[in-house]
Design a protein around this motif. Structure first.
Motif, PDB file in Angstrom:
ATOM      1  N   ALA A   4      58.969 -56.066  -3.594  1.00 43.28           N
ATOM      2  CA  ALA A   4      60.338 -55.567  -3.742  1.00 43.28           C
ATOM      3  C   ALA A   4      61.036 -56.236  -4.927  1.00 43.28           C
ATOM      4  CB  ALA A   4      61.121 -55.788  -2.454  1.00 43.28           C
ATOM      5  N   ALA A   5      60.735 -57.502  -5.166  1.00 41.13           N
ATOM      6  CA  ALA A   5      61.330 -58.192  -6.323  1.00 41.13           C
ATOM      7  C   ALA A   5      60.864 -57.562  -7.632  1.00 41.13           C
ATOM      8  CB  ALA A   5      60.972 -59.678  -6.285  1.00 41.13           C
ATOM      9  N   ILE A   6      59.592 -57.206  -7.710  1.00 36.48           N
ATOM     10  CA  ILE A   6      59.074 -56.524  -8.912  1.00 36.48           C
ATOM     11  C   ILE A   6      59.682 -55.130  -9.010  1.00 36.48           C
ATOM     12  CG2 ILE A   6      57.020 -55.631 -10.076  1.00 36.48           C
ATOM     13  CD1 ILE A   6      57.296 -58.728 -10.128  1.00 36.48           C
ATOM     14  N   ALA A   7      59.825 -54.444  -7.887  1.00 32.64           N
ATOM     15  CA  ALA A   7      60.458 -53.123  -7.879  1.00 32.64           C
ATOM     16  C   ALA A   7      61.888 -53.226  -8.398  1.00 32.64           C
ATOM     17  CB  ALA A   7      60.443 -52.536  -6.465  1.00 32.64           C
ATOM     18  N   SER A  66      59.853 -46.630 -14.885  1.00 39.33           N
ATOM     19  CA  SER A  66      60.412 -45.981 -13.697  1.00 39.33           C
ATOM     20  C   SER A  66      59.337 -45.772 -12.632  1.00 39.33           C
ATOM     21  CB  SER A  66      61.040 -44.632 -14.069  1.00 39.33           C
ATOM     22  OG  SER A  66      62.094 -44.817 -14.984  1.00 39.33           O
ATOM     23  N   MET A  67      58.148 -45.398 -13.072  1.00 40.57           N
ATOM     24  CA  MET A  67      57.038 -45.203 -12.136  1.00 40.57           C
ATOM     25  C   MET A  67      56.639 -46.539 -11.496  1.00 40.57           C
ATOM     26  SD  MET A  67      55.106 -43.045 -10.645  1.00 40.57           S
ATOM     27  CE  MET A  67      55.321 -41.592 -11.600  1.00 40.57           C
ATOM     28  N   VAL A  68      56.644 -47.611 -12.266  1.00 44.94           N
ATOM     29  CA  VAL A  68      56.374 -48.943 -11.701  1.00 44.94           C
ATOM     30  C   VAL A  68      57.387 -49.226 -10.590  1.00 44.94           C
ATOM     31  CG1 VAL A  68      56.409 -51.436 -12.163  1.00 44.94           C
ATOM     32  CG2 VAL A  68      55.307 -49.882 -13.787  1.00 44.94           C
ATOM     33  N   ALA A  69      58.657 -48.991 -10.886  1.00 45.70           N
ATOM     34  CA  ALA A  69      59.706 -49.245  -9.894  1.00 45.70           C
ATOM     35  C   ALA A  69      59.490 -48.399  -8.637  1.00 45.70           C
ATOM     36  CB  ALA A  69      61.081 -48.956 -10.506  1.00 45.70           C
ATOM     37  N   LEU A  70      59.272 -47.102  -8.822  1.00 49.05           N
ATOM     38  CA  LEU A  70      59.103 -46.212  -7.670  1.00 49.05           C
ATOM     39  C   LEU A  70      57.895 -46.589  -6.812  1.00 49.05           C
ATOM     40  CD1 LEU A  70      59.959 -42.790  -9.338  1.00 49.05           C
ATOM     41  CD2 LEU A  70      61.336 -44.036  -7.643  1.00 49.05           C
ATOM     42  N   LEU A  71      56.774 -46.849  -7.462  1.00 45.56           N
ATOM     43  CA  LEU A  71      55.574 -47.218  -6.703  1.00 45.56           C
ATOM     44  C   LEU A  71      55.745 -48.548  -5.984  1.00 45.56           C
ATOM     45  CD1 LEU A  71      52.813 -46.063  -9.211  1.00 45.56           C
ATOM     46  CD2 LEU A  71      53.197 -45.160  -6.907  1.00 45.56           C
ATOM     47  N   CYS A  72      56.378 -49.506  -6.625  1.00 46.17           N
ATOM     48  CA  CYS A  72      56.588 -50.806  -5.972  1.00 46.17           C
ATOM     49  C   CYS A  72      57.588 -50.692  -4.824  1.00 46.17           C
ATOM     50  CB  CYS A  72      57.018 -51.856  -6.991  1.00 46.17           C
ATOM     51  SG  CYS A  72      55.668 -52.421  -8.046  1.00 46.17           S
ATOM     52  N   TRP A  73      58.658 -49.901  -5.015  1.00 48.31           N
ATOM     53  CA  TRP A  73      59.585 -49.681  -3.897  1.00 48.31           C
ATOM     54  C   TRP A  73      58.871 -49.014  -2.724  1.00 48.31           C
ATOM     55  CZ3 TRP A  73      63.444 -52.569  -3.429  1.00 48.31           C
ATOM     56  CH2 TRP A  73      64.340 -52.865  -4.459  1.00 48.31           C
ATOM     57  N   LEU A  74      58.076 -48.001  -3.032  1.00 48.20           N
ATOM     58  CA  LEU A  74      57.321 -47.309  -1.989  1.00 48.20           C
ATOM     59  C   LEU A  74      56.356 -48.269  -1.294  1.00 48.20           C
ATOM     60  CD1 LEU A  74      56.584 -44.647  -0.552  1.00 48.20           C
ATOM     61  CD2 LEU A  74      54.934 -44.234  -2.397  1.00 48.20           C
ATOM     62  N   GLY A  75      55.646 -49.068  -2.079  1.00 45.53           N
ATOM     63  CA  GLY A  75      54.712 -50.033  -1.504  1.00 45.53           C
ATOM     64  C   GLY A  75      55.409 -51.067  -0.639  1.00 45.53           C
ATOM     65  N   ALA A  76      56.535 -51.583  -1.103  1.00 45.59           N
ATOM     66  CA  ALA A  76      57.286 -52.576  -0.330  1.00 45.59           C
ATOM     67  C   ALA A  76      57.779 -51.964   0.978  1.00 45.59           C
ATOM     68  CB  ALA A  76      58.456 -53.107  -1.151  1.00 45.59           C
ATOM     69  N   TRP A  77      58.266 -50.732   0.903  1.00 47.96           N
ATOM     70  CA  TRP A  77      58.759 -50.041   2.092  1.00 47.96           C
ATOM     71  C   TRP A  77      57.633 -49.803   3.104  1.00 47.96           C
ATOM     72  CZ3 TRP A  77      62.861 -49.333   4.780  1.00 47.96           C
ATOM     73  CH2 TRP A  77      62.944 -48.311   5.702  1.00 47.96           C
ATOM     74  N   LEU A  83      54.525 -54.031   8.993  1.00 47.77           N
ATOM     75  CA  LEU A  83      54.430 -55.488   9.065  1.00 47.77           C
ATOM     76  C   LEU A  83      53.812 -55.973  10.373  1.00 47.77           C
ATOM     77  CD1 LEU A  83      55.092 -57.823   7.215  1.00 47.77           C
ATOM     78  CD2 LEU A  83      57.355 -57.945   8.251  1.00 47.77           C
ATOM     79  N   ARG A  84      54.092 -55.298  11.453  1.00 52.54           N
ATOM     80  CA  ARG A  84      53.570 -55.687  12.764  1.00 52.54           C
ATOM     81  C   ARG A  84      52.460 -54.749  13.246  1.00 52.54           C
ATOM     82  NH1 ARG A  84      56.111 -60.061  13.002  1.00 52.54           N
ATOM     83  NH2 ARG A  84      58.359 -60.263  13.125  1.00 52.54           N
ATOM     84  N   ALA A  85      52.019 -53.877  12.372  1.00 53.64           N
ATOM     85  CA  ALA A  85      50.952 -52.920  12.710  1.00 53.64           C
ATOM     86  C   ALA A  85      49.595 -53.631  12.689  1.00 53.64           C
ATOM     87  CB  ALA A  85      50.957 -51.761  11.715  1.00 53.64           C
ATOM     88  N   PRO A  86      48.562 -52.990  13.196  1.00 47.18           N
ATOM     89  CA  PRO A  86      47.216 -53.560  13.071  1.00 47.18           C
ATOM     90  C   PRO A  86      46.874 -53.820  11.598  1.00 47.18           C
ATOM     91  CG  PRO A  86      47.200 -51.727  14.615  1.00 47.18           C
ATOM     92  CD  PRO A  86      48.568 -51.750  13.980  1.00 47.18           C
ATOM     93  N   LEU A  87      46.048 -54.807  11.397  1.00 51.06           N
ATOM     94  CA  LEU A  87      45.726 -55.274  10.047  1.00 51.06           C
ATOM     95  C   LEU A  87      45.251 -54.146   9.122  1.00 51.06           C
ATOM     96  CD1 LEU A  87      45.544 -57.699   8.181  1.00 51.06           C
ATOM     97  CD2 LEU A  87      43.260 -58.136   9.071  1.00 51.06           C
ATOM     98  N   ALA A  93      48.760 -49.796   3.774  1.00 53.76           N
ATOM     99  CA  ALA A  93      50.144 -49.684   3.314  1.00 53.76           C
ATOM    100  C   ALA A  93      50.336 -50.331   1.938  1.00 53.76           C
ATOM    101  CB  ALA A  93      51.084 -50.333   4.332  1.00 53.76           C
ATOM    102  N   LYS A  94      49.406 -51.149   1.523  1.00 53.03           N
ATOM    103  CA  LYS A  94      49.502 -51.845   0.238  1.00 53.03           C
ATOM    104  C   LYS A  94      49.124 -50.969  -0.955  1.00 53.03           C
ATOM    105  CE  LYS A  94      48.374 -56.506   1.889  1.00 53.03           C
ATOM    106  NZ  LYS A  94      47.449 -57.650   1.673  1.00 53.03           N
ATOM    107  N   HIS A  95      48.554 -49.801  -0.722  1.00 54.67           N
ATOM    108  CA  HIS A  95      48.009 -49.000  -1.834  1.00 54.67           C
ATOM    109  C   HIS A  95      49.052 -48.647  -2.898  1.00 54.67           C
ATOM    110  CE1 HIS A  95      44.331 -47.746   0.765  1.00 54.67           C
ATOM    111  NE2 HIS A  95      44.239 -48.968   0.307  1.00 54.67           N
ATOM    112  N   ALA A  96      50.233 -48.234  -2.485  1.00 56.53           N
ATOM    113  CA  ALA A  96      51.275 -47.907  -3.465  1.00 56.53           C
ATOM    114  C   ALA A  96      51.698 -49.157  -4.228  1.00 56.53           C
ATOM    115  CB  ALA A  96      52.469 -47.249  -2.793  1.00 56.53           C
TER     116      ALA A  96
END
Length: 154
Positions: A4-7, A66-77, A83-87, A93-96
């Protein structure tokens, strides 16, 4: 949080470039014109003089940021939601985030350091040299990419 900081950073960079177009456009224009490299440099033949190509290059840079920002926001979200899902779900969820961070690395390392710095001789310019800033950006992005790629424990 690191993704999120990079986003946030990429969002600010893109926003600044869009809302204050002329300031950083001048940077891109001078780098591409190679008008501030050493006078006796023999690489001046690489210069791009076309204003249309200067604008195209700058718009392309802004689009990538802009694409870096969008992908990082999506990935962070996505990571936050799992966060509490199975590993395995959290890892997917990290792919974006991977895509955004890798694109960010490529924008600042390949785009600014390699193409701007080396091909267009930006390192020779006293006024239009973005090497140090680009280095700080891509090293920070790379550190976050490595951190995110570390294996998580269940």
């Amino acid at each position: 949080m690191a993704v999120a900081a990079i986003a946030f950073f990429a969002s600010l960079v893109a926003f600044g470039n869009i809302t204050d177009y002329g300031t950083n456009f001048a940077f891109v224009e001078h780098v591409l014109r190679m008008d501030t490299i050493f006078p006796d440099a023999t690489i001046g033949y690489r210069a791009i003089e076309s204003p249309a190509l200067h604008h195209a290059a700058y718009v392309f840079i802004i689009a990538l940021e802009s694409m870096v920002a969008l992908l990082c926001w999506l990935g962070a979200w996505r990571m936050l939601l799992r966060l509490r899902a199975p590993l395995a779900q959290f890892q997917r969820a990290k792919h974006a985030a991977y895509a955004g961070l890798m694109l960010g690395f490529l924008v600042w390392q390949v785009g600014f350091m390699s193409i701007g710095g080396e091909w267009f001789g930006m390192w020779m310019s006293q006024q239009w040299n973005g090497i140090e800033s680009a280095f700080r950006f891509f090293i920070t992005i790379l550190a976050v990419l490595i951190f995110v790629a570390l294996p998580d424990e269940g």
